[in-house]
Design an enzyme around this catalytic site. Structure first.
Site, PDB file in Angstrom:
ATOM      1  N   CYS A   4     -41.961   0.828 -57.967  1.00  0.00           N
ATOM      2  CA  CYS A   4     -42.996   1.761 -58.406  1.00  0.00           C
ATOM      3  C   CYS A   4     -43.988   1.134 -58.710  1.00  0.00           C
ATOM      4  O   CYS A   4     -44.137  -0.080 -59.050  1.00  0.00           O
ATOM      5  CB  CYS A   4     -42.491   2.841 -59.247  1.00  0.00           C
ATOM      6  SG  CYS A   4     -41.981   2.069 -60.866  1.00  0.00           S
TER       7      CYS A   4
ATOM      8  N   CYS B 138     -40.420 -48.675 -50.903  1.00  0.00           N
ATOM      9  CA  CYS B 138     -39.743 -49.137 -51.933  1.00  0.00           C
ATOM     10  C   CYS B 138     -39.552 -48.076 -52.866  1.00  0.00           C
ATOM     11  O   CYS B 138     -40.010 -46.819 -52.705  1.00  0.00           O
ATOM     12  CB  CYS B 138     -40.660 -50.255 -52.509  1.00  0.00           C
ATOM     13  SG  CYS B 138     -42.205 -49.803 -52.922  1.00  0.00           S
TER      14      CYS B 138
ATOM     15  N   ASP C 108      -5.579 -24.836 -62.879  1.00  0.00           N
ATOM     16  CA  ASP C 108      -4.893 -23.595 -62.847  1.00  0.00           C
ATOM     17  C   ASP C 108      -3.569 -23.532 -62.326  1.00  0.00           C
ATOM     18  O   ASP C 108      -3.027 -24.760 -61.743  1.00  0.00           O
ATOM     19  CB  ASP C 108      -5.820 -22.691 -61.851  1.00  0.00           C
ATOM     20  CG  ASP C 108      -5.211 -21.295 -61.562  1.00  0.00           C
ATOM     21  OD1 ASP C 108      -4.813 -20.806 -62.271  1.00  0.00           O
ATOM     22  OD2 ASP C 108      -5.092 -20.998 -60.319  1.00  0.00           O
TER      23      ASP C 108
END
Length: 818
Positions: A19, A89, A490
């Site tokens: 808006c 380089c 886990d």
């Protein structure tokens, strides 16, 4: 699309505006950024037009992005890869990065000397490609945009070899008198012949040094080319001056120094380019896995089409010996697939109907029909290539220090050469000799070795990792892995197969239908879930031929279970912890659950919880998951490496501790919710010495918060493709085989790569720290200095290539389960 003109205006897309008040908020936020004179927002086009101050401190892209984000909106980012020509380089790298970083809208620019590419991260549409190319050109180099998936061209030019040979042929007669001196016979070519031989070597074959050196000088900077051009032209000019002073005599001229230095440096750059090509072998090999065509099966007819015409859902025929063109699921046929170049698994793996397969694998003895699931950039192979390229484009933290040194290297070398010239000239009055010593200082300096030390090693290392089934997401994770002191695993899908089966069940008195009713209700709740335990329940129900009713509004409860309406009954299926929270109480079932947990079983409760009523336990389900063959060996190997191993699982304590005893883990954190695993990682980090790191190994699904919280996240993908997407987005390293021993390999490879980087940096610095003082003291001739300079770059890349011999030290071979 963003534009940038002479009035320093910038147009950016803004997301999240809805808006007019959003427009006002964004305008105010951007206008407050230093360097922004005016901001105008168009809500219809969702774009912001910025007028930037032409003088004073420029507005940075980071500041604009931060201001918009603070206001609650966003500016999308994008990356662009460029090929950079003319870099020689580390100082060239710094200059290109600085030039790109000054372009409005650019967030960061990372240049890789080894691949001669630049990766630019910018605000979406902020800097047109032409503006980026112009910035590089103003810095003295040439650039071109690389298309997505296009390989960088680092191979030597086709004429490089013969130019080196021709320069060597012209320089050889100039060097022969030096051999005569060793034999006690002094002779020298006439000055005219020396001039005729040296001039084309210097100004034709060596023209690249003068052109690049002039561009650097014009931009107020220095590079290796400027050092070579200055040194060789000084030797050439001194020779012309001495010849002009004594045209009839035979003065000692230095045409041979100028010619031989150019020849040696050309030879070194040629070898360097060939070696660079070898560092991209792994990536080229991955790209080559994708076939150009595919055989589609439509209405019973096989048709060969270009690969880009294949769409998801198409049926693709893969004959024996062919490579799979796409990712997909086998719908017909059985065979063995060679996935070694994708996952590092040396043995072929069996695949049949219902199995997921990955594009690039080689089909064995059987004909397969594969239903395509992913093509193009969405395929696993494309994502692997993209991630390897991304890892090679990023800089390791150590490279930042090298870049700072390189920024002052060339000016420091010119300063050392000037002091050498003045010191020798004032001390001895022989300015010709003083100039030659100064030339030696200029020639032996080698910033290119500094620039190649880290990226060349990372390129070899990331390619080697990819071949062994370890996908590197960013170079920082690879460098940090060497400092890991704690590894958290886990349980399900990581140390176990991740394919639990229903091994026992018990229905309560509240279920008159007994086991069959218990399975029916549980399978109904789990029918739409992809959780491993859910698949086990559904499979058990199907095996017993049970009719599973539909579930109304099933809802997953993170870390606890699932709830839903089945046949008008409000059911909940989940962990013991959740049942305790709900107030479910059944002494007999609770005792049984504890007994099963002590045996290492995962236990789920089924309960009925009507609105406003007391929840009632309906039964228990016990699941068993087989430990992976390499789990115990991996834990033992990590302990041998001096690491602390911890099991972090959401499973019940009994099951977690049973597995921990089996694989040799002493420290267990059980019944940890997914959102709390990140806190566990932080607790493991507390008390560690400075510089020590914590790694987390998970399957990339419910472990995502912990993978992101760890210093190094290692996501283990499954054989069926599960966890792949989350793994690639969250973890720093992705293990493409479900083998815990890959964690050991990742640790050892990280340490090997880091050792190579430090070795390369040592040699790069040693050449200069030792060589420049020797040249300043007059102990090195320009010819020897030029040879040392060429050797430094070649030795650095050769040492990086030796990383390809890496072999992990594993306590036991991984055996494939029958």
């Amino acid at each position: 699309m963003a534009t940038m003109d002479d009035t320093c205006t910038l147009t950016l897309p803004i997301t999240g505006m809805t808006c007019a008040s959003c427009v006002t908020r964004v305008e105010k936020a951007i206008s407050r950024v230093p360097g922004v004179q005016q901001a105008s927002i168009n809500l219809a086009t969702e774009q912001a037009s910025l007028a930037l101050a032409a003088t004073g401190a420029p507005a940075t892209a980071q500041a604009v992005q931060a201001a918009v984000a603070k206001a609650g909106y966003g500016i999308p980012e994008e990356t662009r890869d460029l090929r950079i020509d003319g870099m020689t380089c580390a100082s060239c790298v710094g200059r290109v990065e600085k030039a790109l970083g000054k372009v409005p809208g650019v967030l960061a620019a990372s240049v890789n000397l080894a691949t001669a590419t630049a990766r630019v991260r910018r605000l979406a549409g902020s800097a047109a490609d032409a503006v980026l190319l112009q910035a590089v050109q103003r810095a003295g180099y040439e650039a071109a945009v690389l298309a997505s998936g296009q390989a960088p061209a680092v191979a030597p030019r086709g004429d490089a070899g013969w130019k080196v040979a021709a320069a060597a042929a012209l320089s050889a007669p100039l060097v022969l008198p030096m051999a005569g001196d060793l034999l006690g016979r002094h002779w020298m070519l006439p000055a005219l012949w020396q001039w005729l031989l040296a001039t084309p070597v210097l100004f034709w074959f060596g023209a690249r040094f003068f052109v690049a050196g002039w561009k650097a000088l014009r931009n107020g900077a220095g590079n290796m080319d400027l050092l070579v051009a200055t040194g060789t032209s000084a030797a050439y000019g001194l020779s012309l001056f001495m010849w002009w002073q004594d045209p009839q005599g035979m003065p000692h001229l230095y045409f041979e120094s100028a010619a031989v230095v150019v020849t040696l440096v050309l030879f070194g750059k040629w070898l360097e380019a060939r070696a660079k090509r070898r560092t991209l072998v792994a990536l080229d090999g991955l790209r080559a896995l994708r076939p150009d065509t595919a055989t589609l099966l439509r209405n019973g007819t096989e048709t060969t089409v270009p690969l880009d015409q294949v769409q998801p859902g198409d049926a693709v025929v893969v004959r024996p010996g062919e490579r799979l063109p796409t990712d997909g699921v086998v719908v017909d046929g059985r065979s063995h697939l060679d996935e070694s170049l994708l996952t590092g698994e040396s043995l072929p793996v069996a695949r049949g109907p219902g199995d997921r397969v990955t594009g690039g694998a080689i089909n064995g003895e059987g004909r397969l029909v594969v239903r395509t699931s992913a093509v193009g950039a969405a395929s696993m192979l494309s994502q692997i290539v993209q991630m390897v390229e991304s890892a090679q484009a990023k800089k390791a933290p150590i490279q930042q220090t090298v870049d700072q040194v390189a920024a002052v290297f060339v000016p420091a070398v010119f300063g050392a050469a000037a002091l050498t010239l003045l010191g020798w000239g004032l001390a001895q009055g022989d300015w010709a000799t003083a100039l030659i010593h100064a030339v030696s200082v200029l020639v032996i300096a080698c910033p290119c070795a500094l620039g190649l030390a880290t990226p060349a090693t990372l390129m070899v290392g990331t390619g080697l990792a990819a071949r062994r089934g370890i996908l590197v997401r960013d170079a920082q994770a690879l460098e940090l892995m060497r400092a890991v002191k704690v590894v958290a695993f886990d349980k399900t899908g990581t140390l176990t197969e991740g394919k639990p089966t229903l091994v026992d069940s018990r229905a309560s008195a509240a279920l008159p239908g007994g086991r069959a009713e218990l399975l029916t209700l549980a399978a109904a709740l789990q029918a739409a879930s992809e959780h491993p335990l859910a698949r086990a329940v559904v499979a058990a129900a199907a095996a017993e031929g049970l009719a599973v009713p539909p579930t109304d509004t099933p809802q997953a409860v993170a870390g606890r279970g699932i709830a839903g309406q089945v046949a008008g009954r409000a059911l909940k299926l989940g962990s013991s912890v959740w049942m305790a929270e709900l107030g479910v109480a059944d002494a007999a079932l609770a005792a049984l659950a504890q007994a099963w947990a002590a045996q290492g079983r995962s236990v789920s409760w089924l309960a009925e919880a009507p609105d406003g009523g007391r929840p009632v336990a309906l039964g228990l389900l016990a699941f068993g998951d087989q430990t992976k063959p390499g789990a115990a060996a991996a834990v033992a190997a990590l302990k041998q490496e001096g690491l602390r191993v911890v099991l972090v699982s959401g499973d019940n304590r009994g099951a977690a501790e049973a597995l921990a005893r089996e694989v040799g883990i002493a420290e267990v954190r059980a019944e940890v919710l997914p959102g709390d695993k990140a806190q566990v990682i932080q607790s493991l980090r507390d008390g560690l010495p400075p510089g020590a790191r914590v790694a987390m190994v998970g399957d990339g699904v419910n472990d995502a918060p912990a993978l992101a919280a760890a210093d190094v996240g290692l996501a283990m993908t499954h054989a069926d493709g599960g966890g792949t997407d989350v793994a690639m987005q969250t973890a720093g390293l992705t293990l493409l085989r479900g083998d815990p021993l890959l964690v050991v390999e990742a640790l050892q490879l990280s340490r090997a790569i880091t050792r190579r980087i430090w070795q390369n940096l040592f040699w790069a610095f040693a050449y200069n720290v030792v060589g420049i003082p020797l040249a300043a003291l007059g102990l090195l001739s320009p010819v020897v200095a030029g040879a040392a300079m060429a050797l430094s770059s070649v030795s650095v890349i050769s040492n990086a290539l030796l990383l390809g011999r890496f072999k992990p030290r594993l306590p036991a071979p991984v055996k494939e389960k029958p």
